[in-house]
Motif scaffolding. Structure first.
Motif, PDB file in Angstrom:
ATOM      1  N   GLY A 486       0.790  -1.225   0.000  1.00 47.44           N
ATOM      2  CA  GLY A 486       0.000   0.000   0.000  1.00 47.44           C
ATOM      3  C   GLY A 486       0.821   1.273   0.000  1.00 47.44           C
ATOM      4  N   PRO A 487       1.846   1.387   0.854  1.00 48.31           N
ATOM      5  CA  PRO A 487       2.637   2.620   0.871  1.00 48.31           C
ATOM      6  C   PRO A 487       3.324   2.918  -0.459  1.00 48.31           C
ATOM      7  CG  PRO A 487       2.966   1.395   2.892  1.00 48.31           C
ATOM      8  CD  PRO A 487       2.180   0.503   1.989  1.00 48.31           C
ATOM      9  N   GLU A 488       3.713   1.879  -1.198  1.00 51.48           N
ATOM     10  CA  GLU A 488       4.337   2.118  -2.498  1.00 51.48           C
ATOM     11  C   GLU A 488       3.346   2.761  -3.472  1.00 51.48           C
ATOM     12  OE1 GLU A 488       5.404  -1.396  -4.646  1.00 51.48           O
ATOM     13  OE2 GLU A 488       7.012  -0.388  -5.748  1.00 51.48           O
ATOM     14  N   VAL A 489       2.092   2.288  -3.443  1.00 47.88           N
ATOM     15  CA  VAL A 489       1.066   2.880  -4.305  1.00 47.88           C
ATOM     16  C   VAL A 489       0.754   4.301  -3.852  1.00 47.88           C
ATOM     17  CG1 VAL A 489      -1.232   2.542  -5.295  1.00 47.88           C
ATOM     18  CG2 VAL A 489       0.131   0.560  -4.639  1.00 47.88           C
ATOM     19  N   GLU A 490       0.767   4.516  -2.549  1.00 48.48           N
ATOM     20  CA  GLU A 490       0.534   5.865  -2.020  1.00 48.48           C
ATOM     21  C   GLU A 490       1.596   6.840  -2.518  1.00 48.48           C
ATOM     22  OE1 GLU A 490       0.625   5.114   2.130  1.00 48.48           O
ATOM     23  OE2 GLU A 490      -1.147   3.815   2.068  1.00 48.48           O
ATOM     24  N   GLU A 491       2.841   6.385  -2.520  1.00 47.33           N
ATOM     25  CA  GLU A 491       3.920   7.253  -2.998  1.00 47.33           C
ATOM     26  C   GLU A 491       3.720   7.620  -4.460  1.00 47.33           C
ATOM     27  OE1 GLU A 491       7.316   5.285  -0.073  1.00 47.33           O
ATOM     28  OE2 GLU A 491       7.655   5.394  -2.233  1.00 47.33           O
ATOM     29  N   ALA A 492       3.236   6.680  -5.234  1.00 49.73           N
ATOM     30  CA  ALA A 492       2.981   6.971  -6.651  1.00 49.73           C
ATOM     31  C   ALA A 492       1.849   7.985  -6.796  1.00 49.73           C
ATOM     32  CB  ALA A 492       2.640   5.689  -7.399  1.00 49.73           C
ATOM     33  N   LEU A 493       0.771   7.801  -6.041  1.00 45.69           N
ATOM     34  CA  LEU A 493      -0.353   8.734  -6.107  1.00 45.69           C
ATOM     35  C   LEU A 493       0.069  10.143  -5.689  1.00 45.69           C
ATOM     36  CD1 LEU A 493      -3.174   6.472  -4.656  1.00 45.69           C
ATOM     37  CD2 LEU A 493      -3.207   7.541  -6.921  1.00 45.69           C
ATOM     38  N   VAL A 504      -3.690   3.589   0.878  1.00 47.76           N
ATOM     39  CA  VAL A 504      -4.139   2.451   0.062  1.00 47.76           C
ATOM     40  C   VAL A 504      -4.231   1.226   0.965  1.00 47.76           C
ATOM     41  CG1 VAL A 504      -3.610   0.965  -1.900  1.00 47.76           C
ATOM     42  CG2 VAL A 504      -3.117   3.421  -2.020  1.00 47.76           C
ATOM     43  N   VAL A 505      -5.402   0.600   0.974  1.00 49.58           N
ATOM     44  CA  VAL A 505      -5.639  -0.575   1.805  1.00 49.58           C
ATOM     45  C   VAL A 505      -6.307  -1.659   0.967  1.00 49.58           C
ATOM     46  CG1 VAL A 505      -5.851   0.772   3.924  1.00 49.58           C
ATOM     47  CG2 VAL A 505      -7.899   0.281   2.573  1.00 49.58           C
ATOM     48  N   GLY A 506      -6.312  -2.857   1.487  1.00 49.63           N
ATOM     49  CA  GLY A 506      -6.983  -3.962   0.817  1.00 49.63           C
ATOM     50  C   GLY A 506      -8.397  -4.123   1.339  1.00 49.63           C
ATOM     51  N   MET A 507      -9.309  -4.380   0.419  1.00 48.91           N
ATOM     52  CA  MET A 507     -10.694  -4.658   0.784  1.00 48.91           C
ATOM     53  C   MET A 507     -11.063  -6.036   0.258  1.00 48.91           C
ATOM     54  SD  MET A 507     -11.920  -2.088   2.507  1.00 48.91           S
ATOM     55  CE  MET A 507     -13.701  -2.123   2.342  1.00 48.91           C
ATOM     56  N   VAL A 515      -8.821  -6.441  -3.109  1.00 49.22           N
ATOM     57  CA  VAL A 515      -8.513  -5.451  -4.133  1.00 49.22           C
ATOM     58  C   VAL A 515      -7.939  -4.227  -3.438  1.00 49.22           C
ATOM     59  CG1 VAL A 515     -10.215  -6.213  -5.827  1.00 49.22           C
ATOM     60  CG2 VAL A 515     -10.880  -4.541  -4.093  1.00 49.22           C
ATOM     61  N   ALA A 516      -7.075  -3.521  -4.142  1.00 50.22           N
ATOM     62  CA  ALA A 516      -6.483  -2.293  -3.603  1.00 50.22           C
ATOM     63  C   ALA A 516      -7.463  -1.141  -3.764  1.00 50.22           C
ATOM     64  CB  ALA A 516      -5.180  -1.976  -4.318  1.00 50.22           C
ATOM     65  N   VAL A 517      -7.715  -0.445  -2.670  1.00 52.35           N
ATOM     66  CA  VAL A 517      -8.608   0.711  -2.667  1.00 52.35           C
ATOM     67  C   VAL A 517      -7.801   1.917  -2.196  1.00 52.35           C
ATOM     68  CG1 VAL A 517     -10.708   1.726  -1.722  1.00 52.35           C
ATOM     69  CG2 VAL A 517     -10.619  -0.730  -2.217  1.00 52.35           C
ATOM     70  N   ALA A 518      -7.815   2.977  -2.980  1.00 49.63           N
ATOM     71  CA  ALA A 518      -7.069   4.197  -2.648  1.00 49.63           C
ATOM     72  C   ALA A 518      -8.011   5.235  -2.052  1.00 49.63           C
ATOM     73  CB  ALA A 518      -6.392   4.753  -3.883  1.00 49.63           C
ATOM     74  N   HIS A 519      -7.701   5.696  -0.858  1.00 48.33           N
ATOM     75  CA  HIS A 519      -8.419   6.800  -0.215  1.00 48.33           C
ATOM     76  C   HIS A 519      -7.568   8.046  -0.419  1.00 48.33           C
ATOM     77  CE1 HIS A 519     -11.350   4.230   2.047  1.00 48.33           C
ATOM     78  NE2 HIS A 519     -10.413   3.335   1.745  1.00 48.33           N
ATOM     79  N   VAL A 520      -8.133   9.055  -1.077  1.00 49.46           N
ATOM     80  CA  VAL A 520      -7.346  10.187  -1.562  1.00 49.46           C
ATOM     81  C   VAL A 520      -7.950  11.506  -1.099  1.00 49.46           C
ATOM     82  CG1 VAL A 520      -6.582  11.395  -3.640  1.00 49.46           C
ATOM     83  CG2 VAL A 520      -6.563   8.904  -3.581  1.00 49.46           C
ATOM     84  N   VAL A 521      -7.079  12.389  -0.625  1.00 46.98           N
ATOM     85  CA  VAL A 521      -7.442  13.779  -0.357  1.00 46.98           C
ATOM     86  C   VAL A 521      -6.883  14.617  -1.489  1.00 46.98           C
ATOM     87  CG1 VAL A 521      -7.259  15.721   1.235  1.00 46.98           C
ATOM     88  CG2 VAL A 521      -7.426  13.383   2.134  1.00 46.98           C
ATOM     89  N   LEU A 522      -7.758  15.357  -2.178  1.00 43.41           N
ATOM     90  CA  LEU A 522      -7.335  16.144  -3.340  1.00 43.41           C
ATOM     91  C   LEU A 522      -7.044  17.585  -2.949  1.00 43.41           C
ATOM     92  CD1 LEU A 522      -9.930  14.943  -6.011  1.00 43.41           C
ATOM     93  CD2 LEU A 522      -7.558  14.174  -5.737  1.00 43.41           C
ATOM     94  N   ARG A 523      -6.283  18.248  -3.784  1.00 43.92           N
ATOM     95  CA  ARG A 523      -6.050  19.686  -3.592  1.00 43.92           C
ATOM     96  C   ARG A 523      -7.356  20.440  -3.775  1.00 43.92           C
ATOM     97  NH1 ARG A 523      -6.530  22.438  -8.173  1.00 43.92           N
ATOM     98  NH2 ARG A 523      -6.229  21.343 -10.168  1.00 43.92           N
ATOM     99  N   GLU A 524      -7.418  21.595  -3.184  1.00 46.30           N
ATOM    100  CA  GLU A 524      -8.623  22.412  -3.284  1.00 46.30           C
ATOM    101  C   GLU A 524      -8.888  22.787  -4.746  1.00 46.30           C
ATOM    102  OE1 GLU A 524     -10.507  26.543  -1.371  1.00 46.30           O
ATOM    103  OE2 GLU A 524      -8.496  25.827  -0.807  1.00 46.30           O
ATOM    104  N   GLY A 525     -10.107  22.615  -5.159  1.00 47.67           N
ATOM    105  CA  GLY A 525     -10.493  22.950  -6.520  1.00 47.67           C
ATOM    106  C   GLY A 525     -10.483  21.771  -7.473  1.00 47.67           C
ATOM    107  N   ALA A 526      -9.866  20.669  -7.102  1.00 48.25           N
ATOM    108  CA  ALA A 526      -9.850  19.490  -7.969  1.00 48.25           C
ATOM    109  C   ALA A 526     -11.206  18.797  -7.914  1.00 48.25           C
ATOM    110  CB  ALA A 526      -8.748  18.530  -7.548  1.00 48.25           C
ATOM    111  N   ALA A 527     -11.699  18.381  -9.054  1.00 45.77           N
ATOM    112  CA  ALA A 527     -13.010  17.744  -9.133  1.00 45.77           C
ATOM    113  C   ALA A 527     -12.977  16.352  -8.531  1.00 45.77           C
ATOM    114  CB  ALA A 527     -13.466  17.678 -10.589  1.00 45.77           C
TER     115      ALA A 527
END
Length: 610
Positions: A486-493, A504-507, A515-527
């Motif tokens: 998971g941390p490797e995928v997080e670094e890529a994101l 990124v965690v497994g569900m 399956v790998a599920v990515a929980h993401v916080v986006l920059r302000e203004g990103a859709a």
């Protein structure tokens, strides 16, 4: 530290082993595990196997290609020796140099690996699907000086080489190396002629055609290979294995549990960049004087067709693949077939790479009459260390310690390793003739405790010595047989300009296990919509091997953390959003489940069959 003088001129790998006091205790209490001080595993697997079978040895089939070509043991040895001469005389490889190997599974990739062994160099085999970023990291850690690369897999490597000063890449083209070896010119109709010569490596090797190569007399504890695995931190760890280790896994699991015959034909889905594939498709068949079908697979139907066409008798893959083949066996007409698949040649089927559910074991047995051989291994241990012969397999358990190994279930925590009572869960600890030695990595102290290898798996030991898998004890995601950190995928994101935070965690997933599920916080203004989720998944596929790409993306306002700032992954794992697929923010749902994943791509760990 070492009692056997090294044959290595380049001593980097040996110099960067962990201190001896951090090694696991090695166990050599079986007669077959006492090896001579001078030992070259390439010569043992090839030259000595030929000699062991006497006058018939050279003509025996050794490797088979997907298009029907067959190399005899003599033909394989002639090709390997030519490549070894090219490495040492034309490319300047000296004993101990690290040589990176890259490409889809093929007879030539195996020949390159054997040539590196005979030349006394150190093989660093990677996946064809790994990205330039991943290759760059591996190349830097191992300080590779040379690379032999299938021409189909050059792009990412040439990009990575820009940041690896001095790396010399030598390509080869599968299917072309000039005239056939003298030993095969009258081999009969099965040995089909090959196309014209390929590029540099095979042209160089062709110049040495017919010249035997005398293997470098390496020490039994000289480094033979460095296999990389991604731990839960995401940074690859180089697992160092010696020449004697290569033979030890063949003389334990293969000889004692699998028990192959010289007439066997091995095949499987794991690539040679995974030690599961290296053992099952190269080490074990050669040690037994058998042959292996070396090709890449793209689905359950293709695997079944290969079993039928080549009369495969020993199969290596993961539970997901066996489930896929069960479905294909029931519906052969899905591929336009008019008759069922004929797989009566199978006699041994090995399952590893992820937990084997009892239901899958029973379904395979009912459909085929074959008892799956379940097992667990680790890159740190080179291959399988818990398993059982087919006649003593117990569905729902992994098996017992493979002869030559010891295993126990221990309590987590610092201090001496303390065994827990039978029936109680704890961490799996194992030791044997091979063990974990990370290349210049402080995580050695975490994996080896009190002389035991602590694998990171939670197990329960039953009173009669069978071990039952419970779960992974760390944050590794095991999806369809692939290990995803998971941390490797997080670094890529986080390399995407719109991503502020990622977890990124497994569900659970019925088809893939997880399956790998990515929980993401986006920059302000990103859709926060499906289009952004799709863009993030595409970006990740450009940064990492495709099978590591998240299957789902969940947008969050913030990630759950402790007061000290530590991410609380367990809270993310417990969230099961019924409206997944909407692309709406966290608190609402997940986005974009439709993208491609691991199925059928090169670089899988032993499944990829859906």
């Amino acid at each position: 530290m070492h009692t056997i003088p090294s044959a290595h001129v380049d001593t980097f790998a040996r110099d960067h082993l962990p201190p001896r006091e951090q090694w696991p205790r090695l166990v050599f209490d079986r007669p077959g595990l006492h090896y001579p001080e001078r030992l070259n595993c390439g010569a043992e697997l090839l030259d000595h196997t030929v000699a062991r079978f006497g006058p018939d040895g050279p003509a025996r089939p050794a490797v088979r290609g997907g298009s029907g070509e067959i190399w005899s043991y003599a033909g394989l040895r002639e090709r390997v020796d030519g490549i070894a001469h090219a490495l040492t005389e034309d490319l300047g490889v000296v004993p101990g140099n690290r040589v990176l190997l890259r490409g889809p599974t093929s007879p030539y990739l195996a020949a390159c690996w054997l040539a590196v062994m005979k030349a006394g160099a150190v093989a660093v085999t990677v996946l064809a699907a790994q990205s330039a970023h991943e290759l760059r990291t591996i190349g830097a850690i191992a300080r590779v000086s040379h690379a032999l690369c299938d021409s189909r897999s050059l792009d990412g490597l040439t990009e990575a080489a820009r940041d690896l000063p001095g790396l010399r890449i030598t390509p080869f083209t599968v299917g072309g190396d000039g005239p056939r070896p003298e030993a095969e010119r009258d081999a009969g109709p099965e040995a089909e002629p090959e196309p014209e010569a390929g590029p540099e490596l095979l042209r160089l090797a062709g110049r040495h055609r017919g010249r035997p190569f005398r293997a470098v007399p390496t020490a039994a504890d000289d480094v033979a290979l460095i296999a990389f695995t991604s731990g839960t931190t995401g940074r690859p760890k180089g697992c160092v294995h010696f020449h004697r280790d290569v033979l030890a896994v063949a003389d334990t699991f293969s000889a004692q549990v699998l028990r192959p015959l010289p007439e066997d034909v091995f095949a499987g889905s794991p690539p040679l960049g995974f030690t599961f594939g290296l053992g099952g498709l190269v080490l074990f068949p050669l040690r037994a004087g058998a042959s292996a079908l070396l090709d890449q697979w793209s689905g359950a139907h293709q695997m079944l067709e290969a079993v039928e066409a080549h009369r495969v008798s020993v199969l290596f893959t993961a539970p997901t693949a066996y489930r896929g083949m069960l479905a294909a066996l029931d519906k052969p007409e899905g591929q336009g077939r008019e008759r069922p698949y004929a797989i009566g040649s199978l006699r041994r089927c090995v399952s590893a790479g992820e937990n084997l559910p009892a239901a899958t074991w029973h379904a395979w047995h009912e459909r085929t009459g074959l008892r799956l051989i379940n097992g667990i291994g680790a890159t740190e241990m080179l291959h399988i260390f818990l398993s059982a012969p087919e006649e003593t397999q117990r569905p729902g358990t992994t098996g017992r310690a493979v002869p030559g190994f010891e295993a126990r279930v221990v309590r987590d925590g610092p201090g001496p390793v303390a065994e827990v009572p039978d029936g109680e869960p704890g961490l799996l600890a194992v030791r044997g003739p091979v063990g974990c030695r990370y290349l210049a990595d402080e995580r050695q102290r975490e994996y080896v405790r009190d002389g035991w290898n602590i694998t990171g798996d939670t197990y329960v030991r039953e009173p009669d010595g069978y071990f039952r898998y419970v779960a992974r004890a760390d944050d590794m995601i095991v999806s369809a047989g692939y290990n995803i950190a998971g941390p490797e995928v997080e670094e890529a994101l986080l390399r995407h300009p719109d991503v502020v935070e990622a977890a990124v965690v497994g569900m659970p997933d019925e088809k893939r296990g997880q399956v790998a599920v990515a929980h993401v916080v986006l920059r302000e203004g990103a859709a926060r919509d499906g289009e952004t989720a799709a863009a993030l998944r595409e970006f990740t596929k450009g940064e990492l091997a495709p099978y590591k790409c998240p299957r789902r993306v969940v947008f969050a306002e913030a990630l759950p953390r402790t007061p000290t700032g530590k991410l609380q992954r367990f809270r993310l794992r417990t969230e099961d959003r019924p409206d997944a697929g909407t692309g709406t923010p966290s608190g609402a749902g997940a986005a974009d489940r439709t993208g491609t994943g691991p199925g059928g791509r090169p670089g899988r760990r032993g499944t990829g069959l859906e």
